[in-house]
Enzyme design. Structure first.
Site, PDB file in Angstrom:
ATOM      1  N   GLU A 201      15.532  10.914  57.489  1.00  0.00           N
ATOM      2  CA  GLU A 201      14.275  10.601  56.796  1.00  0.00           C
ATOM      3  C   GLU A 201      14.609  10.059  55.422  1.00  0.00           C
ATOM      4  O   GLU A 201      15.476  10.585  54.727  1.00  0.00           O
ATOM      5  CB  GLU A 201      13.384  11.848  56.608  1.00  0.00           C
ATOM      6  CG  GLU A 201      12.696  12.350  57.839  1.00  0.00           C
ATOM      7  CD  GLU A 201      11.769  13.526  57.529  1.00  0.00           C
ATOM      8  OE1 GLU A 201      11.315  13.637  56.365  1.00  0.00           O
ATOM      9  OE2 GLU A 201      11.509  14.322  58.437  1.00  0.00           O
TER      10      GLU A 201
ATOM     11  N   GLU B 190      14.541  20.352  58.695  1.00  0.00           N
ATOM     12  CA  GLU B 190      14.361  20.926  57.369  1.00  0.00           C
ATOM     13  C   GLU B 190      14.036  22.421  57.411  1.00  0.00           C
ATOM     14  O   GLU B 190      12.955  22.852  56.975  1.00  0.00           O
ATOM     15  CB  GLU B 190      13.263  20.170  56.606  1.00  0.00           C
ATOM     16  CG  GLU B 190      13.628  18.722  56.325  1.00  0.00           C
ATOM     17  CD  GLU B 190      12.610  18.025  55.407  1.00  0.00           C
ATOM     18  OE1 GLU B 190      11.597  18.662  55.050  1.00  0.00           O
ATOM     19  OE2 GLU B 190      12.838  16.862  55.050  1.00  0.00           O
TER      20      GLU B 190
END
Length: 479
Positions: free
Chosen positions: A380, A169
């Protein structure tokens, strides 16, 4: 595919669960580890909602055998973990810390012994503080230091790692770390945020090169992006333009350089007055554009956006997964003055995020359509809720967490992945976030994402119904 239909996943589909070093390890002062930017950030008053830190977290540094046993019981075939950079190179002098390498070698060996494939993230936000002192990610040299670190890990761990993930991320590192200051190192400067975007891209390319220089083509290289699903509130030209603008800074700043070797010219135009792009040098885009074996996608919720109406004072393009405190969500990305993110609708999770499983299906199909030769993994996906511990009647003195809302979220999103595969997306795996309740960044220990509850004072692990349900899905390889 309706909810009443059973869908079997491909026979080679990977089921996993995930954590991150700073969120679970603890042992902040053991075996030579020194400060990361998050250790420093936690010591600054008012930065963390509950005033907590990662000094102990889930104590997984010591308890990893127990947690690997939990994974084995859950039946997962892979574990996505991250390496703490300050454990490997604790000081600015560049001294390699053998104790850090030895720790991760033990973890990797135990995972392998239990038949669990290690998916290793090299950077999950815990930059060594000495590198921040030298300028952090806005400093080009940080990308070079990252490449050295990646090469050392590839040489040390070799075939023990199933998949090498360069970054997790980078959106959060750039925009929350250096844009609105909600995450470590807490800087508010969009010029530096965009320099960080570029240097993270560069680090990805240099890191992929370093890994392959050590291991050759047998290295399986990935990156994990929290691509945002921005929904235009209407079909008006203005709202569609707002969605495009949000997409450019959320998604295209990564997808373009990493997968196509270019920055969309519209990004440069939208950032006029913020940066002069002096940090982009000749040859950088060729370095960034490295072959990917798999693209990791993190997904939790969607954003509904519209053109900002003159005189309206509402949030600008806000945060996505693992975001900041609610009152710090505004101004997450640069040049978003014309974009208004609407309040989420429907039943919200404890993070204040909406639930829109269809967004995951749409995202996977869109990326697969755009990059048809690229394998995707959901690296995720999960939800936080207010959990309560109950007696477990199936075992004397036992405990259980009944979390029906997390079970529902899990089932709906696994169905969304199955739907995407059914419709042609190249999805090869799903990793539930998270194995354990853990340190949720600026929110401290106030939010729980785990399939396993952690009682932080005692470090007791307690199963949740969602963990048992996930184990059944994994065993059946079906939903």
């Amino acid at each position: 595919m309706s909810d009443t239909h059973r869908f079997e996943l491909p026979a080679d589909f990977t089921w996993g669960t995930a954590t991150a070093s700073f969120q679970v390890e603890g042992a902040a002062r053991e075996d030579g580890r020194e400060d990361s930017i998050w250790d420093t950030f936690c010591r600054e008053p008012g930065r963390i909602l509950d005033g907590s830190n990662g000094d102990q977290a889930c104590d997984e540094y010591h308890r990893y055998p127990e947690d690997i046993s939990l994974m084995k019981e859950m039946g997962v075939g892979a574990y996505r973990l991250s390496v703490a950079w300050p454990r490997i190179f604790p000081s600015a002098q560049g001294r390699l810390n053998q104790a850090g390498l030895d720790h991760y070698r033990r973890v990797l060996d135990m995972l392998r012994d239990q038949g669990i494939k290690p998916v290793v993230t090299l950077y999950h936000w815990d930059l060594p503080q000495y590198l921040q002192d030298a300028g952090g990610w806005p400093n080009r040299d940080t990308a070079k230091r990252y490449a050295e670190y990646a090469g050392v890990l590839a040489r040390a761990f070799g075939d023990s790692v199933d998949t090498w993930t360069t970054l997790n991320e980078p959106w959060c590192t750039a925009y929350l770390g250096y844009g609105n200051g909600a995450h470590a190192p807490g800087i508010r400067d969009y010029d530096r945020a965009l320099a960080t975007v570029h240097h993270l891209n560069l680090a990805h390319g240099l890191g992929a090169q370093a890994i392959r220089a050590e291991l050759g083509d047998k290295a399986w290289v990935s990156v994990t992006l929290n691509l945002q699903v921005n929904r235009a509130e209407s079909g008006s030209e203005e709202d569609l333009a707002a969605k495009t603008r949000a997409d450019l800074f959320a998604n295209e700043v990564w997808l373009g350089p990493m997968l196509a070797g270019t920055y969309d010219q519209r990004i440069r135009e939208a950032a006029q007055g913020i940066t002069d792009w002096r940090f982009v040098r000749e040859g950088d885009l060729e370095t960034i554009h490295q072959p990917l074996d798999v693209l990791g996608i993190n997904y939790y919720s969607t954003n509904h956006v519209q053109a900002r109406r003159i005189g309206e004072g509402s949030t600008q393009a806000g945060v996505g997964p693992q975001g900041s405190l609610p009152d710090q969500e505004a101004n997450a990305m640069p040049a978003q003055e014309s974009v208004e993110t609407l309040p989420p609708r429907g039943e919200l999770t404890a993070m204040g995020w909406n639930q829109e499983p269809r967004g995951l299906t749409d995202l996977l199909l869109e990326v697969s359509h755009r990059f048809p030769d690229l394998d995707l993994m959901v690296t995720e996906n999960g939800s936080a809720w207010e959990d309560e511990v109950s007696p477990d009647p199936s075992q004397p003195g036992g405990k259980i967490v009944h979390d029906p809302k997390r079970v529902t979220y899990l089932e709906q999103h696994v169905r969304a992945v199955a739907k995407a595969i059914q419709d042609g997306a190249r999805v090869t795996g799903y990793f539930a976030w998270s194995l354990l309740d853990n340190f949720e960044w600026a929110l401290g220990y106030t939010k729980r994402f785990g399939l396993i509850r952690v009682d932080y004072p005692t470090q007791e692990r307690i199963w949740k119904d969602s963990g048992r349900r996930y184990a059944r899905i994994v065993k059946d390889n079906a939903i």
